[in-house]
Design a protein around this motif. Structure first.
Motif, mmCIF file in Angstrom:
data_model
loop_
_atom_site.group_PDB
_atom_site.id
_atom_site.type_symbol
_atom_site.label_atom_id
_atom_site.label_comp_id
_atom_site.label_asym_id
_atom_site.label_seq_id
_atom_site.Cartn_x
_atom_site.Cartn_y
_atom_site.Cartn_z
ATOM 1 N N PRO A 138 47.270 -13.495 -28.049
ATOM 2 C CA PRO A 138 47.925 -12.240 -28.457
ATOM 3 C C PRO A 138 47.776 -11.284 -27.257
ATOM 4 N N GLN A 139 48.882 -10.124 -27.033
ATOM 5 C CA GLN A 139 48.983 -9.217 -26.095
ATOM 6 C C GLN A 139 48.366 -7.966 -26.956
ATOM 7 N N ALA A 140 47.354 -7.583 -26.346
ATOM 8 C CA ALA A 140 46.802 -6.243 -26.825
ATOM 9 C C ALA A 140 45.955 -5.582 -25.788
ATOM 10 N N SER A 141 45.969 -4.183 -26.115
ATOM 11 C CA SER A 141 45.277 -3.303 -24.976
ATOM 12 C C SER A 141 43.881 -2.688 -25.548
ATOM 13 N N PHE A 142 42.754 -2.803 -24.908
ATOM 14 C CA PHE A 142 41.774 -2.253 -25.449
ATOM 15 C C PHE A 142 41.162 -1.227 -24.348
ATOM 16 N N SER A 143 40.410 -0.157 -24.879
ATOM 17 C CA SER A 143 39.782 0.653 -23.991
ATOM 18 C C SER A 143 38.357 0.674 -24.378
ATOM 19 N N PHE A 144 37.349 0.909 -23.535
ATOM 20 C CA PHE A 144 35.902 0.632 -23.588
ATOM 21 C C PHE A 144 35.543 2.020 -23.266
ATOM 22 N N ASP A 145 34.589 2.481 -24.049
ATOM 23 C CA ASP A 145 33.878 3.918 -23.749
ATOM 24 C C ASP A 145 32.358 3.835 -23.920
ATOM 25 N N GLU A 170 26.313 -4.660 -17.379
ATOM 26 C CA GLU A 170 26.951 -5.797 -18.369
ATOM 27 C C GLU A 170 28.458 -5.896 -18.581
ATOM 28 N N THR A 171 28.930 -7.024 -18.674
ATOM 29 C CA THR A 171 30.395 -7.183 -19.045
ATOM 30 C C THR A 171 30.742 -7.564 -20.377
ATOM 31 N N ILE A 172 31.432 -6.675 -21.178
ATOM 32 C CA ILE A 172 31.639 -6.768 -22.711
ATOM 33 C C ILE A 172 32.825 -7.280 -22.681
ATOM 34 N N ARG A 173 33.156 -8.295 -23.410
ATOM 35 C CA ARG A 173 34.386 -9.026 -23.724
ATOM 36 C C ARG A 173 34.995 -8.937 -25.234
ATOM 37 N N VAL A 174 36.446 -9.034 -25.409
ATOM 38 C CA VAL A 174 36.817 -9.161 -26.675
ATOM 39 C C VAL A 174 37.502 -10.438 -26.663
ATOM 40 N N ILE A 175 37.281 -11.445 -27.495
ATOM 41 C CA ILE A 175 37.542 -12.755 -27.476
ATOM 42 C C ILE A 175 38.393 -12.960 -28.904
ATOM 43 N N TRP A 176 39.410 -13.727 -28.309
ATOM 44 C CA TRP A 176 40.404 -14.194 -29.423
ATOM 45 C C TRP A 176 40.289 -15.485 -29.676
ATOM 46 N N THR A 177 39.963 -16.183 -30.976
ATOM 47 C CA THR A 177 39.846 -17.543 -31.266
ATOM 48 C C THR A 177 41.091 -18.149 -31.925
ATOM 49 N N ASN A 178 41.899 -18.758 -31.176
ATOM 50 C CA ASN A 178 42.825 -19.740 -32.060
ATOM 51 C C ASN A 178 42.723 -20.221 -33.146
ATOM 52 N N SER A 232 39.478 -11.716 -38.465
ATOM 53 C CA SER A 232 38.548 -13.055 -38.369
ATOM 54 C C SER A 232 38.646 -13.798 -36.954
ATOM 55 N N ASN A 233 39.863 -13.416 -36.098
ATOM 56 C CA ASN A 233 40.064 -14.134 -34.999
ATOM 57 C C ASN A 233 39.375 -13.486 -33.836
ATOM 58 N N ILE A 234 38.870 -12.298 -34.250
ATOM 59 C CA ILE A 234 38.309 -11.535 -32.924
ATOM 60 C C ILE A 234 36.740 -11.462 -32.849
ATOM 61 N N GLY A 235 36.380 -11.642 -31.840
ATOM 62 C CA GLY A 235 34.877 -11.335 -31.592
ATOM 63 C C GLY A 235 34.579 -10.729 -30.199
ATOM 64 N N VAL A 236 33.323 -9.900 -30.182
ATOM 65 C CA VAL A 236 33.082 -9.290 -28.829
ATOM 66 C C VAL A 236 31.782 -9.747 -28.436
ATOM 67 N N ILE A 274 40.782 -11.375 -24.053
ATOM 68 C CA ILE A 274 41.913 -10.614 -24.176
ATOM 69 C C ILE A 274 41.536 -9.269 -23.671
ATOM 70 N N ALA A 275 40.225 -8.911 -23.461
ATOM 71 C CA ALA A 275 40.026 -7.708 -22.716
ATOM 72 C C ALA A 275 38.541 -7.655 -22.391
ATOM 73 N N ARG A 276 38.360 -7.014 -21.272
ATOM 74 C CA ARG A 276 36.971 -6.973 -20.729
ATOM 75 C C ARG A 276 36.602 -5.610 -19.828
ATOM 76 N N ALA A 277 35.263 -5.123 -19.821
ATOM 77 C CA ALA A 277 34.935 -4.227 -19.408
ATOM 78 C C ALA A 277 33.599 -4.133 -18.870
ATOM 79 N N THR A 278 33.208 -3.460 -17.674
ATOM 80 C CA THR A 278 31.832 -3.709 -17.264
ATOM 81 C C THR A 278 31.137 -2.211 -17.475
ATOM 82 N N ALA A 279 30.088 -2.126 -18.042
ATOM 83 C CA ALA A 279 29.230 -0.854 -18.063
ATOM 84 C C ALA A 279 28.865 -0.246 -16.804
#
Length: 139
Positions: free
Chosen positions: A49-56, A114-122, A77-81, A131-136
């Protein structure tokens, strides 16, 4: 006289064109049927999926707030961090069964750099996509 008859003879043209057309139709049908039998048609429609996430990142308590900024509505249920070590660390804390724009989750135990990732499972095949990642930030 025989040469003139040879040049005007065109009886074999129609059967040859017919055979070529039948072979072409058979090959096309075999490719289409093979694609669906092998399940390749399902995989084409199941893209991430196409989605935008921000990391604070909050450096005082080493956590990150992840906010869905826009794009498609996601099934919770399809999203993990996960962080760099690959373990979910509590998966995600998004409330509800779907994640829409404006929803947020807090991810704890973030190390500097550390790099944090938002992961989509098919749901159809178990394949995963980031689908999104950011580094602390570093301390």
């Amino acid at each position: 006289m025989q040469l003139k008859e040879l040049l005007t003879e065109d009886r074999a043209v129609s059967p040859v064109i017919g055979v070529i057309l039948m072979v072409a139709i058979t090959v096309i049908l075999a490719a289409v049927i093979g694609t669906f039998v092998l399940g390749l048609g399902d995989q084409v429609s199941e893209s991430a999926p196409q989605a935008s996430f921000s990391f604070d990142f909050n450096t005082s308590n080493t956590s990150a707030t992840i906010t869905h900024e826009g794009g498609e509505t996601l099934e919770n249920s399809n999203i993990g961090v996960s962080g760099d070590d690959g373990t979910p660390n509590g998966a995600n804390n998004f409330a509800g069964s779907t994640i829409t724009a404006g929803d947020s989750s807090v991810y704890g135990s973030v190390s500097p750099g550390e790099t944090i990732r938002v992961i989509w499972t098919n749901p159809a095949g178990g394949a995963t996509n980031t689908i999104a990642r950011a580094t602390a930030p570093q301390s």
